[in-house]
Design a protein around this motif. Structure first.
Motif, short mmCIF file in Angstrom:
data_model
loop_
_atom_site.label_atom_id
_atom_site.label_comp_id
_atom_site.label_asym_id
_atom_site.label_seq_id
_atom_site.Cartn_x
_atom_site.Cartn_y
_atom_site.Cartn_z
N THR A 108 -98.11 110.24 15.99
CA THR A 108 -98.82 111.17 16.87
C THR A 108 -98.44 112.62 16.61
N ILE A 109 -97.50 112.87 15.69
CA ILE A 109 -96.99 114.22 15.48
C ILE A 109 -97.76 114.92 14.38
N THR A 110 -98.43 116.00 14.74
CA THR A 110 -99.15 116.81 13.75
C THR A 110 -98.13 117.49 12.84
N ASP A 111 -98.43 117.51 11.55
CA ASP A 111 -97.52 118.14 10.57
C ASP A 111 -96.12 117.54 10.65
N LEU A 112 -96.04 116.23 10.66
CA LEU A 112 -94.75 115.54 10.75
C LEU A 112 -93.78 116.02 9.68
N ALA A 113 -94.31 116.32 8.49
CA ALA A 113 -93.44 116.72 7.37
C ALA A 113 -92.63 117.96 7.71
N ARG A 114 -93.13 118.79 8.63
CA ARG A 114 -92.42 120.02 9.01
C ARG A 114 -91.08 119.72 9.65
N TYR A 115 -90.94 118.53 10.24
CA TYR A 115 -89.72 118.17 10.95
C TYR A 115 -88.85 117.20 10.15
N GLN A 116 -89.39 116.66 9.08
CA GLN A 116 -88.62 115.73 8.27
C GLN A 116 -87.60 116.49 7.42
N LEU A 117 -86.52 115.80 7.08
CA LEU A 117 -85.46 116.42 6.29
C LEU A 117 -85.94 116.73 4.88
N THR A 118 -85.45 117.82 4.35
CA THR A 118 -85.76 118.18 2.97
C THR A 118 -84.96 117.29 2.02
#
Length: 460
Positions: A232-242
């Motif tokens: 449900t999270i828009t732009d999930l990648a923004r919060y995922q670890l690099t």
């Protein structure tokens, strides 16, 4: 034409932030008539969630700077209300002349609250501030605040009410966050009666103790209860670890595993500073003696840790030559995760002082900077919406298209809804005989569980 039903009570929301007090006072049946917030972005978030959905006739008066509404002479530009709530900034008061009461409060933002209380005399005042306001460094400010409130006619304890949302069970509005805040709650009974009660030795106690409620064990919290589904999270990648962040964790996780295999136990709880892993015999006693005691202790413990586990540590270093190129703050680890066996099972924080790992129960206090908790099992940071949930704000709460740093800052500056509701409701119950019956009936008749509570969404 019938008139609109009258609310059970009205309230003013000063230094309103994004609406923590609003959430719990609306739950208690109140209606907001006045909002003051100087930060434009926070004010927009408040309006988006609490004002814009209302019909125009029901919207509160909005002020952008409380100092403009509280002149030294003349009426304040705040409508009459039953409850005044304020998460006010703590500014130092002048100690010139060691004056007390209203005169000395002048010049600090608390004075603007006092001016509203002086003119409008709401039945209840509910203030919130950081724990340190009642500490030894702010003893003078604390005494001025209490003296001023009593001078204005409020029965108030001279001992702080200190409470945190992690001490409340989910069904009473608690959330998994250690957030100790001081609440100052007073009931208006008039200056003469306040003086008489004090003269008779009738000093009120803090509203609630800083203790678990109803036998709740804070270690039963689970961080996951406030998380949204990743889908449900828009732009999930923004919060995922690099990739770099994952590598930092993977390399440290290898040490966690090697140490456990070799010793059968967890890592020690003191900060591990790999740049200081040397033999204890190589430490210079003169250099150690010149250091602060806390640093001397950490260096000594690290040297002893290296001496005891040198074989495991050297093999780990050899397996990860890239570790030397990690940022200095990522070459440090603080293990607070008890018997967990992997960093990926923990909640982590990338701090300037190093990586801190703890069990995924309750979280440290949200702060007004982007030092966001990382939930290891999902390899990502908490989103602003989840941070808002950690403060007890409702599922439908939104920051719109605001940039994340502003949202994290606003949440970090906010009021924990469940903790505020617990303190306010308890105060109303204790002071029912001296409060308007409609306010008492509404607050005590409302559910003990705020509508924003984690218990409404956590797994059963």
């Amino acid at each position: 034409m019938s008139s609109a039903p009258q609310p059970a009570f009205t309230y003013a929301d000063l230094f309103a932030g994004i609406g923590g007090f609003h959430a719990m006072l609306e739950h208690g049946g109140g209606h907001c008539v006045y909002v003051s917030e100087i930060d434009a972005k926070a004010r927009d978030t408040y309006a988006r969630n609490w004002i814009d959905p209302l019909p125009e006739s029901s919207r509160p008066q909005v002020n952008t700077d409380i100092t403009t509404a509280t002149p030294a002479a003349g009426d304040v530009d705040v409508p009459a209300h039953d409850v005044l709530a304020a998460g006010f900034p703590c500014q130092p008061f002048s100690k010139s002349g060691m004056q007390r009461g209203m005169d000395e409060a002048r010049g600090a933002l608390f004075w603007n609250i006092a001016r509203v209380l002086e003119d409008r005399k709401p039945a209840v005042v509910l203030l919130e501030n950081v724990r340190n306001i009642a500490g030894p460094r702010h003893r003078h400010e604390w005494e001025v605040i209490i003296a001023t409130l009593r001078e204005l006619g409020y029965r108030v304890s001279d001992r702080p009410t200190l409470f945190s949302p992690h001490l409340l069970p989910p069904e009473l509005g608690g959330t998994p966050q250690v957030r100790d805040r001081v609440f100052i709650v007073g009931t208006y009974i008039g200056p003469a009666r306040v003086a008489a009660e004090l003269a008779a030795g009738l000093k009120p106690e803090p509203v609630v103790p800083r203790a678990p409620v109803n036998g709740w064990d804070a270690d039963d919290w689970r961080t996951e209860w406030i998380l949204d589904d990743d889908s449900t999270i828009t732009d999930l990648a923004r919060y995922q670890l690099t990739d770099a962040e994952r590598e930092w964790i993977d390399v440290w996780d290898d040490l966690v595993a090697r140490h456990r295999r070799a010793t059968g136990s967890k890592l020690p709880g003191f900060p591990l500073w790999t740049d200081h892993w040397v033999t204890e015999s190589s430490l210079d006693p003169f250099e150690l003696g010149a250091m602060p005691a806390w640093r001397r202790t950490i260096l000594t413990k690290n040297a002893r840790f290296y001496d005891e586990h040198r074989k495991v540590i050297n093999a780990w270093f050899a397996a990860h030559p890239q570790f030397e190129s990690f940022p200095a703050s990522r070459r440090k680890l603080e293990w607070q995760a008890r018997e967990l066996e992997s960093l990926w099972e923990t909640v982590m924080h990338f701090r300037p002082s190093g990586i801190r790992a703890k069990a995924p129960t309750y979280l440290p206090a949200l702060v007004a900077i982007t030092q966001t908790s990382i939930y290891g099992p999902r390899a990502r940071r908490l989103t602003p919406h989840e941070a808002a949930r950690l403060q007890g704000l409702p599922l439908e709460f939104t920051f719109g298209d605001q940039k994340d740093p502003a949202s994290y800052k606003q949440v970090g500056n906010g009021v924990a809804v469940g903790a505020a509701w617990h303190v306010f409701r308890t105060h109303v119950e204790q002071n029912a005989a001296d409060l308007p019956s409609r306010l008492v009936e509404s607050v005590l008749g409302a559910s003990r569980t705020p509508e924003t509570a984690v218990s409404s969404t956590r797994p059963r």
